[in-house]
Structure formats: C-alpha cells, structure tokens
Design an enzyme around this catalytic site. Structure first.
Site, PDB file in Angstrom:
ATOM      1  N   SER A 106      40.060  50.615  37.954  1.00 12.70           N
ATOM      2  CA  SER A 106      40.467  49.380  38.642  1.00 12.70           C
ATOM      3  C   SER A 106      40.482  49.473  40.155  1.00 12.70           C
ATOM      4  O   SER A 106      40.778  48.471  40.822  1.00 12.70           O
ATOM      5  CB  SER A 106      41.845  48.940  38.143  1.00 12.70           C
ATOM      6  OG  SER A 106      41.750  48.404  36.843  1.00 12.70           O
ATOM      7  N   LYS A 109      38.641  46.745  41.894  1.00 13.23           N
ATOM      8  CA  LYS A 109      39.179  45.426  42.265  1.00 13.23           C
ATOM      9  C   LYS A 109      39.414  45.286  43.762  1.00 13.23           C
ATOM     10  O   LYS A 109      39.589  44.156  44.248  1.00 13.23           O
ATOM     11  CB  LYS A 109      40.467  45.164  41.494  1.00 13.23           C
ATOM     12  CG  LYS A 109      40.276  45.054  39.988  1.00 13.23           C
ATOM     13  CD  LYS A 109      41.570  44.704  39.277  1.00 13.23           C
ATOM     14  CE  LYS A 109      41.360  44.508  37.780  1.00 13.23           C
ATOM     15  NZ  LYS A 109      41.473  45.749  37.028  1.00 13.23           N
ATOM     16  N   SER A 162      47.024  44.370  38.201  1.00 13.95           N
ATOM     17  CA  SER A 162      45.631  44.764  37.969  1.00 13.95           C
ATOM     18  C   SER A 162      45.013  43.985  36.818  1.00 13.95           C
ATOM     19  O   SER A 162      44.451  44.548  35.874  1.00 13.95           O
ATOM     20  CB  SER A 162      45.544  46.274  37.694  1.00 13.95           C
ATOM     21  OG  SER A 162      44.241  46.755  37.895  1.00 13.95           O
TER      22      SER A 162
END
Length: 317
Positions: A106, A109, A162
């Site tokens: 993640s 992101k 997230s």
C-alpha cells in the site's frame, strides 16, 4: 556542337557544387545530426535498477555518493531495503540496499493520492462504483454503492485506514478506468525519474509487477509532503468526517505506528503490508527545524526500527 559542350560543362559544375560544401555527411546545411534515443534500461529485480536512459526530475535528490553513512545501526533482523535521510537537503544518514527493487504493497497509494490532488478539487464528488465495492484487502468498508462521496473524505479513507475501495473509486474518478489511471501513475513515476518503480494498480494489493525501492520512495515522500492537502491528512492520527451513512459520520484511524505510539514530531506518511512485501513504512518527523524521513521495506518491526533510526538521526548535529 559548341552549345552541347557548354550545357555539359554547366551540368558537371552543378553536380560538383552539390557534392561539395559540407565535409560532414550528417551535417547537411548546418543542421544538427540525427540521433536515436536508446531504449529504457531494464530493471534488475532485487538488485536495483540500471541507470535510466532519460531520468526525470526527482522531487528530492538524495546524496548517495558518500562511501560511509554517519549512522550505523546493527539491527538483529535487517529490513530488506531502507533509508534514513534529510527531507530538505537529501543527505543520507543510513542506508540498507536503497536501490533494491521490492514489492511495496500500500505504499503504492502515495502515488495514487498525489495524482488525485493534482487533478481534482477537494469539493469534487467520487461515486462509489460496483468495482470499488469488489475490493480485496484493507478498506474503508462502509462505502454506500452509488452514492457520491466528497473527494477529500475519500482521500482520508485512502491514506489513513489504507482503503483499497477508496483507491479504486478515486482512480475511476480521475481517469474513468483503473487501467488508464495506472498508466498515469507510471507516467508520473517516469517524470520523477523513479528508475526502480512500476505500478500495476492504484492500491498495491497485488504484488506482481508492482514494485519500487527505498531511493524512489524517499523522493515520493517529499512530493507527498510538498502537497498541503496530503500533508494535512497523513499527519492525522484520526479523522471524523461527514458521511452518507447512519449517524452521518465516519471515523477513520491512521495505521502509521509512529502516530499510534505518539512519536514526537511525526508528520506522516504511509504504511503497507502484503505477504510478499512484508511490513513496509515510509515515515517522516520534524524536530528543531529538521525534517527526517525513513523508508523501511520488508521490515520485521518497522515502527521500532523507524524510532531507533529517527532518534539517532535527530541526535546528529
């Protein structure tokens, strides 16, 4: 006959003049020689990238040429890749295979958020699509299908818990499809000169083909913190925002272990985890006018290791 000989002489003179003039075969009439751009260099997975043929302009130029770092930390179990660096000067204080190409989960992101804020306004609305609700992994989790959510709320859902559902919805808002958004992500990575980095999704849930290195992520962290909208979000421990569900509000909590444990001066930025990527952290803290960043990839304990490294970094004068 004399006229024929004169015509032949004129033709020969013109031919000789055309063959003379420039002595350089590619010079022509003073024009620049034609060159061919070499193909981009391939990645050396797990061993770092080859030098990019046409590097872009990174948000932060790290000073990686030093033969010895000022900080040495003998972690019993090392991260697979990492950096401790000054966010403003680019000085490298500690490194561990910083150009090693690894899956980043993640941490992906950060790029998703950066592209969104460059193209969309805070008051824009993001529709919750069926594709967004077909997410896998971590999520905001209460997105009502078909509803339009304020974009800034969705950004908080992307960066604090997230949310993979938020990543998909935001990607569709910006580019229409996830695939087109990923193309934009990779174009931005090239523009930043991120030689290690390649994206295959806006959320990072699938590791195949989705990778980066500590060097690239250090620069990306600086880019995120340079965006005021993102800087405000990633330093929050939690957010309570209006939301079209029962009760009218949503409570979002940051996964950043430094914020959760109250590490002094923490200002962001993002966590990540998959089985392949392990536990990952890009974090930043500020004290006494200094801003230090730390990147840890596949770390056994990113929160503890980040605290140790930042403590040592802030003690340096």
């Amino acid at each position: 006959m004399r006229g024929l000989l004169t015509a032949i002489a004129v033709a020969l003179a013109a031919l000789l003049a055309g063959c003379g003039g420039s002595t350089g075969g590619d010079g022509g009439s003073g024009g620049a020689p034609v060159t061919t751009r070499p193909a981009p260099s391939p990645l050396q997975i797990s061993n770092g990238p080859v030098e990019a043929a046409d590097p872009g302009r990174p948000p932060l130029r790290l000073k990686l040429s030093a033969t010895a770092d000022p900080i040495h930390v003998p972690f019993h179990r090392q991260p697979r890749g990492g950096l401790l660096f000054d966010l403003d000067t680019g000085e490298v204080l500690w490194r561990r295979l910083p150009d090693r190409v690894l899956p980043i989960a993640s941490l992906t992101k950060m790029m998703t958020a950066l592209i969104v804020v460059k193209r969309e306004r805070p008051t824009d609305k993001v529709r919750v699509t069926k594709e967004a609700l077909a997410y896998k992994g971590s999520a905001v989790g209460v997105l009502p299908r078909g509803k339009r959510i304020k974009l800034e709320t969705m950004l908080n859902g992307l960066l604090l818990p997230s949310g993979n559902d938020a990543a998909i919805a935001l990607a569709q808002r910006v580019s229409g499809t996830v695939a087109k958004f990923v193309t934009r992500m990779n174009a931005q990575a090239r523009a930043f000169g991120m030689a290690c980095t390649h994206y295959t999704s806006p959320d990072g849930f699938e590791d195949a083909g989705n990778h980066s290195c500590a060097t690239d992520l250090a620069g990306l962290a600086r880019a995120v913190l340079d965006q005021p909208r993102l800087a405000r979000i990633v330093k929050r421990r939690r957010a309570v925002l209006p939301f079209p569900i029962k009760g009218g509000r949503i409570y979002l909590f940051n996964n950043n272990p430094l914020l959760r444990t109250g590490y002094p001066g923490t200002i962001g930025v993002k966590t990540g985890f998959t089985n392949a990527a392990g536990r990952c952290l890009v974090a930043a803290a500020q004290r006494g006018g200094r801003r230090l960043g730390v990147v840890l990839l596949h770390s056994p304990d990113p929160g503890r290791q980040a605290r140790v490294l930042l403590d040592r970094g802030f003690r340096l004068r």
